[in-house]
Scaffold this active site. Sequence first.
Site, PDB file in Angstrom:
ATOM      1  N   GLY A  46       0.839  -1.182   0.015  1.00 19.25           N
ATOM      2  CA  GLY A  46       0.037   0.139   0.058  1.00 19.25           C
ATOM      3  C   GLY A  46       1.073   1.086   0.204  1.00 19.25           C
ATOM      4  O   GLY A  46       1.979   1.390   0.918  1.00 19.25           O
ATOM      5  N   GLN A  51       3.190  10.296   1.156  1.00 12.81           N
ATOM      6  CA  GLN A  51       4.417   9.302   1.396  1.00 12.81           C
ATOM      7  C   GLN A  51       5.334   9.821  -0.058  1.00 12.81           C
ATOM      8  O   GLN A  51       6.274   9.536  -0.072  1.00 12.81           O
ATOM      9  CB  GLN A  51       4.492   8.119   1.100  1.00 12.81           C
ATOM     10  N   CYS A  92       5.642   0.109   7.501  1.00  7.35           N
ATOM     11  CA  CYS A  92       5.280   1.689   6.368  1.00  7.35           C
ATOM     12  C   CYS A  92       6.578   1.262   5.300  1.00  7.35           C
ATOM     13  O   CYS A  92       7.592   1.028   6.016  1.00  7.35           O
ATOM     14  CB  CYS A  92       4.938   2.307   7.177  1.00  7.35           C
ATOM     15  N   LEU A  93       6.596   1.852   4.088  1.00  8.45           N
ATOM     16  CA  LEU A  93       7.302   2.230   3.318  1.00  8.45           C
ATOM     17  C   LEU A  93       8.265   3.416   3.600  1.00  8.45           C
ATOM     18  O   LEU A  93       9.481   3.577   3.752  1.00  8.45           O
ATOM     19  CB  LEU A  93       7.186   2.367   1.770  1.00  8.45           C
ATOM     20  N   HIS A 134      -4.672   2.508   7.517  1.00  7.93           N
ATOM     21  CA  HIS A 134      -3.515   2.804   7.579  1.00  7.93           C
ATOM     22  C   HIS A 134      -3.083   3.922   6.361  1.00  7.93           C
ATOM     23  O   HIS A 134      -2.432   4.824   6.710  1.00  7.93           O
ATOM     24  CB  HIS A 134      -2.661   2.076   6.867  1.00  7.93           C
ATOM     25  N   GLU A 135      -3.701   3.741   5.129  1.00 15.89           N
ATOM     26  CA  GLU A 135      -3.488   4.747   4.339  1.00 15.89           C
ATOM     27  C   GLU A 135      -3.761   6.206   4.544  1.00 15.89           C
ATOM     28  O   GLU A 135      -3.151   6.935   3.677  1.00 15.89           O
ATOM     29  CB  GLU A 135      -3.102   3.849   3.222  1.00 15.89           C
ATOM     30  N   HIS A 138      -1.519   8.721   6.394  1.00  9.92           N
ATOM     31  CA  HIS A 138      -0.970   8.765   5.707  1.00  9.92           C
ATOM     32  C   HIS A 138      -1.697  10.338   5.430  1.00  9.92           C
ATOM     33  O   HIS A 138      -1.002  11.222   4.962  1.00  9.92           O
ATOM     34  CB  HIS A 138      -0.543   8.159   4.293  1.00  9.92           C
TER      35      HIS A 138
HETATM   36  C1  QAP Z   1       0.976  -0.856   4.767  1.00 11.97           C
HETATM   37  O1  QAP Z   1       2.893  -0.671   3.993  1.00 11.97           O
HETATM   38  C2  QAP Z   1       0.311  -1.958   5.736  1.00 11.97           C
HETATM   39  O2  QAP Z   1       9.826  -2.056   6.393  1.00 11.97           O
HETATM   40  C3  QAP Z   1       1.731  -0.716   3.814  1.00 11.97           C
HETATM   41  O3  QAP Z   1      11.252  -2.596   4.727  1.00 11.97           O
HETATM   42  C4  QAP Z   1       1.400  -2.799   5.936  1.00 11.97           C
HETATM   43  O4  QAP Z   1       3.628  -1.664   2.294  1.00 11.97           O
HETATM   44  C5  QAP Z   1      -0.645  -1.909   6.453  1.00 11.97           C
HETATM   45  C6  QAP Z   1       7.512  -2.302   3.607  1.00 11.97           C
HETATM   46  C7  QAP Z   1       1.242  -4.160   7.294  1.00 11.97           C
HETATM   47  C8  QAP Z   1      -0.955  -3.291   6.780  1.00 11.97           C
HETATM   48  C9  QAP Z   1      -0.051  -3.933   7.260  1.00 11.97           C
HETATM   49  C10 QAP Z   1       7.711  -2.249   4.367  1.00 11.97           C
HETATM   50  C11 QAP Z   1       8.356  -3.070   2.546  1.00 11.97           C
HETATM   51  C12 QAP Z   1       6.306  -2.372   2.802  1.00 11.97           C
HETATM   52  C13 QAP Z   1       9.234  -2.618   5.661  1.00 11.97           C
HETATM   53  C14 QAP Z   1       3.723  -1.621   3.215  1.00 11.97           C
HETATM   54  C15 QAP Z   1      10.294  -2.952   4.386  1.00 11.97           C
HETATM   55  C16 QAP Z   1      10.010  -2.989   3.046  1.00 11.97           C
HETATM   56  C17 QAP Z   1       4.822  -2.283   3.612  1.00 11.97           C
HETATM   57 CO    CO Z   2       2.584   3.614   5.381  1.00 16.22          CO
END
Ligand code: QAP
Ligand code: CO
Length: 169
Positions: A46, A51, A92-93, A134-135, A138
């Site tokens: 996401g 971001q 989170c990215l 979550h989004e 943001h």
């Molecule tokens: C939000 O997050 C989310 O730390 C989206 O090293 C995540 O795409 C909502 C990511 C989990 C619910 C559950 C994070 C990639 C990606 C990192 C993401 C990383 C590489 C996170």
């Molecule tokens: Co995020």
Amino acid sequence: MARLTILEYPNPRLRIKAVPVEHVDDSVRCLIDDMFETMAAANGIGLAASQVDVHQRIIVMDLSEDRDEPRVFINPEIEVLNPESLPYEEGCLSVPGFYESVARPAHVIIRALNRDGAAFEEEAEGLLAVCIQHEIDHLEGRLFVDYLSPLKRQRIRSKLKKQRLQASD
Ligand code: QAP
Ligand code: CO
């Protein structure tokens, strides 16, 4: 298409509140394509426009294993159907390398516009319900680390700072 730079915590630009999209036009669709490319390159599920430093209410998501189920939410709103909150390990990215449990309402209805500007409604549970909340956070300038204790948040900040210093050696 282009890969965009993802802002990282604690960049203050992540705190800017995004404004609604007025017209879903080609420039919005072009941004959406770039956001999908950016998210895929970073292995994300996401990504909110905030971001990538565009402060408009746009979210892209792909929760599928094969990365072939792209979802777009423009000007999203949610209505909580069941206020019972469930914990989920979120990442989170913009906070790379950190995952922590956050509790959110488990069952919501999402109302948004799609990439053609048409309104749609979708009931969400599980990962979709977590991810959309979550989004949307943001877009409001909120991050998942805001739900953690000040101590945990401070630890994440220091570790990210160290990681970045090492990465720039
Ligand atoms: C939000 O997050 C989310 O730390 C989206 O090293 C995540 O795409 C909502 C990511 C989990 C619910 C559950 C994070 C990639 C990606 C990192 C993401 C990383 C590489 C996170
Ligand atoms: Co995020």
